[in-house]
Design a protein around this motif. Structure first.
Motif, mmCIF file in Angstrom:
data_model
loop_
_atom_site.group_PDB
_atom_site.id
_atom_site.type_symbol
_atom_site.label_atom_id
_atom_site.label_comp_id
_atom_site.label_asym_id
_atom_site.label_seq_id
_atom_site.Cartn_x
_atom_site.Cartn_y
_atom_site.Cartn_z
ATOM 1 N N SER A 28 18.476 116.998 -53.261
ATOM 2 C CA SER A 28 17.372 116.598 -52.344
ATOM 3 C C SER A 28 17.834 115.118 -51.765
ATOM 4 N N LEU A 29 19.185 114.991 -51.822
ATOM 5 C CA LEU A 29 20.000 113.798 -51.459
ATOM 6 C C LEU A 29 19.419 113.296 -50.151
ATOM 7 N N ASP A 30 19.036 114.000 -49.161
ATOM 8 C CA ASP A 30 18.707 113.619 -47.867
ATOM 9 C C ASP A 30 17.280 113.061 -47.978
ATOM 10 N N LYS A 31 16.449 113.241 -48.974
ATOM 11 C CA LYS A 31 15.109 112.629 -49.058
ATOM 12 C C LYS A 31 15.247 111.183 -49.591
ATOM 13 N N TYR A 32 16.227 110.704 -49.807
ATOM 14 C CA TYR A 32 16.441 109.393 -50.635
ATOM 15 C C TYR A 32 17.537 108.384 -49.429
ATOM 16 N N PRO A 33 16.958 107.900 -48.265
ATOM 17 C CA PRO A 33 17.674 107.193 -47.413
ATOM 18 C C PRO A 33 18.476 106.077 -47.963
ATOM 19 N N ALA A 34 17.788 105.417 -48.910
ATOM 20 C CA ALA A 34 18.738 104.216 -49.579
ATOM 21 C C ALA A 34 19.908 104.480 -50.231
ATOM 22 N N LEU A 35 20.150 106.106 -50.600
ATOM 23 C CA LEU A 35 21.427 106.409 -51.228
ATOM 24 C C LEU A 35 22.389 106.965 -50.217
ATOM 25 N N ASN A 36 21.852 107.132 -48.905
ATOM 26 C CA ASN A 36 23.016 107.460 -47.812
ATOM 27 C C ASN A 36 23.305 106.431 -47.108
ATOM 28 N N GLY A 37 24.816 106.098 -47.071
ATOM 29 C CA GLY A 37 25.476 104.900 -46.500
ATOM 30 C C GLY A 37 25.785 105.712 -45.101
ATOM 31 N N GLU A 38 25.960 104.874 -44.089
ATOM 32 C CA GLU A 38 26.271 105.319 -42.702
ATOM 33 C C GLU A 38 27.284 106.030 -42.724
ATOM 34 N N TYR A 39 28.345 106.114 -43.725
ATOM 35 C CA TYR A 39 29.588 107.216 -43.902
ATOM 36 C C TYR A 39 29.345 107.827 -45.004
ATOM 37 N N GLY A 40 28.037 108.226 -45.373
ATOM 38 C CA GLY A 40 28.015 108.958 -46.559
ATOM 39 C C GLY A 40 27.973 108.124 -47.848
ATOM 40 N N SER A 41 27.830 108.790 -49.247
ATOM 41 C CA SER A 41 28.088 108.322 -50.301
ATOM 42 C C SER A 41 29.063 108.842 -51.240
ATOM 43 N N LEU A 42 29.475 108.086 -52.189
ATOM 44 C CA LEU A 42 30.231 108.469 -53.245
ATOM 45 C C LEU A 42 29.328 109.050 -54.449
ATOM 46 N N ASN A 46 27.216 113.796 -66.330
ATOM 47 C CA ASN A 46 26.540 114.525 -67.502
ATOM 48 C C ASN A 46 25.294 114.860 -67.022
ATOM 49 N N ARG A 47 24.464 115.610 -67.953
ATOM 50 C CA ARG A 47 23.251 116.157 -67.645
ATOM 51 C C ARG A 47 22.104 114.941 -67.651
ATOM 52 N N HIS A 48 22.450 113.773 -68.135
ATOM 53 C CA HIS A 48 21.450 112.684 -68.323
ATOM 54 C C HIS A 48 21.864 111.401 -67.353
ATOM 55 N N ALA A 49 22.807 111.556 -66.530
ATOM 56 C CA ALA A 49 23.190 110.470 -65.817
ATOM 57 C C ALA A 49 24.076 110.964 -64.318
ATOM 58 N N SER A 50 23.661 110.155 -63.428
ATOM 59 C CA SER A 50 24.286 110.152 -62.184
ATOM 60 C C SER A 50 24.442 108.895 -61.622
ATOM 61 N N ILE A 51 25.487 108.664 -60.664
ATOM 62 C CA ILE A 51 25.919 107.630 -59.819
ATOM 63 C C ILE A 51 26.068 107.704 -58.344
ATOM 64 N N ILE A 52 25.685 106.766 -57.697
ATOM 65 C CA ILE A 52 25.848 106.847 -56.313
ATOM 66 C C ILE A 52 26.144 105.536 -55.740
ATOM 67 N N TYR A 53 27.092 105.764 -54.701
ATOM 68 C CA TYR A 53 27.732 104.526 -54.027
ATOM 69 C C TYR A 53 27.457 104.607 -52.583
ATOM 70 N N PRO A 54 26.451 104.070 -51.881
ATOM 71 C CA PRO A 54 26.558 104.194 -50.605
ATOM 72 C C PRO A 54 27.711 103.748 -49.348
ATOM 73 N N ILE A 55 28.392 104.552 -48.706
ATOM 74 C CA ILE A 55 29.728 103.988 -47.900
ATOM 75 C C ILE A 55 28.975 103.091 -46.782
ATOM 76 N N GLU A 56 29.132 101.646 -46.840
ATOM 77 C CA GLU A 56 28.862 101.218 -45.498
ATOM 78 C C GLU A 56 30.079 100.231 -45.085
ATOM 79 N N ASN A 57 30.969 99.636 -45.997
ATOM 80 C CA ASN A 57 31.901 98.577 -45.473
ATOM 81 C C ASN A 57 33.158 98.804 -46.374
ATOM 82 N N MET A 58 34.357 97.875 -46.360
ATOM 83 C CA MET A 58 35.621 98.067 -46.881
ATOM 84 C C MET A 58 35.517 97.815 -48.532
#
Length: 309
Positions: free
Chosen positions: A211-225, A230-242
């Motif tokens: 459901s990633l598209d439901k969270y605009p803050a997690l989506n950078g202009e060029y996507g996200s890393l 594991n089942r208890h943790a996730s990491i998101i880095y929105p791609i915006e700059n260098m």
């Protein structure tokens, strides 16, 4: 109680990524103490305890997730953690006996349907035991039952009983998890750049990817890393700059460590989510040295960001 346990001379492969030799011995001693207190007959083969005899309410129990859970706590707590795990397994066994009597009734089981990400390397004894869909990299999406005390996979023969389109089953499972669980996002600074973390005790934290598209803050202009270690943790880095280069060179160390620690390890992969598609950014870690091999498309995006700045 009959014990077939022989203490190994070294940590077996399944536990070597998170246990030292003395920690593994302490874990096995705590496990054997619990088994003895419950007067269980058992045999340990690789990472599985096989139980038998009149005192056994279930047939086998995997040790990997239990060991990883213990690793996160003081050794003084391990016997209590193992006792609690056995108690939950016994409760689950009692519920399962009732559940199995109605499992062919789709109207009954549909509220228990769930989907979750799972690692492709899970042993299968040579036969297909999952109802699954491809995700990306070393993970797949598995159809499951979210039961009161456990999460178990839906077997292919069970899905055939219901005579439903697989897409309907996966969509039902997705919606059930969205209704039952929330995602607690927090923004934290790591290695001088900000990333989003999701952490929780339930088994479905990585389901945010569906459901990633439901969270605009997690989506950078060029996507996200994205990382789902594991089942208890996730990491998101929105791609915006260098700054993305710094993230790409740091996240593999974080993901690899969280994957090895578990519990419920899913993926070491670093994913790139862009235009609705998940792809991997391949990397290798060799004695602390990182080698990254990004796709041509990802390199082109980085070059575009650089040109714009």
């Amino acid at each position: 109680m009959f014990s077939f346990l022989k203490k190994p001379q070294q940590v077996p492969a399944w536990a070597a990524s998170f246990f030292k030799a003395d920690e593994f011995d302490a874990f096995m001693q705590a496990l054997e103490s619990v088994l003895a207190s419950r007067e269980l007959r058992y045999q340990i083969v690789d990472s599985v305890v096989h139980l038998n005899g009149h005192a056994a309410l279930f047939g086998q129990m995997g040790l990997l997730n239990l060991a990883q859970t213990c690793k996160l706590s003081s050794p003084a707590n391990w016997e209590r953690i193992i006792q609690t795990h056995f108690h939950e397994m016994e409760q689950n066994a009692n519920f399962n006996r009732q559940f199995e009597q109605q499992v062919k009734d789709y109207d009954y089981v549909k509220e228990f349907l769930a989907i979750r990400l799972f690692n492709k390397e899970v042993p299968k004894d040579g036969k297909e035991i999952f109802v699954k869909k491809d995700f990306a990299g070393d993970a797949f999406t598995m159809l499951s039952f979210d039961l009161p005390q456990s999460v178990v996979n839906v077997k292919p023969e069970q899905a055939r009983w219901w005579n439903r389109d697989p897409e309907e089953l996966f969509e039902t499972g997705k919606k059930n998890i969205e209704k039952k669980y929330s995602f607690d996002f927090s923004r934290e600074t790591v290695s001088d750049f900000d990333i989003w973390f999701i952490r929780d005790e339930h088994h479905f934290v990585p389901n945010f990817v569906f459901s990633l598209d439901k969270y605009p803050a997690l989506n950078g202009e060029y996507g996200s890393l994205i990382g789902v270690p594991n089942r208890h943790a996730s990491i998101i880095y929105p791609i915006e700059n260098m700054e993305t280069i710094q993230a790409v060179n740091s996240l593999p160390f974080i993901l690899s460590g969280m994957f090895n620690e578990g519990p419920g390890s899913i993926s070491k992969n670093l994913y790139w989510y862009y235009n609705g598609v998940f792809t991997t950014i391949p990397y290798e870690l060799d004695e602390g040295k990182l080698t990254v091999r990004p796709s041509l498309e990802f390199v082109q995006v980085i070059e575009k960001i650089q040109a714009e700045q």
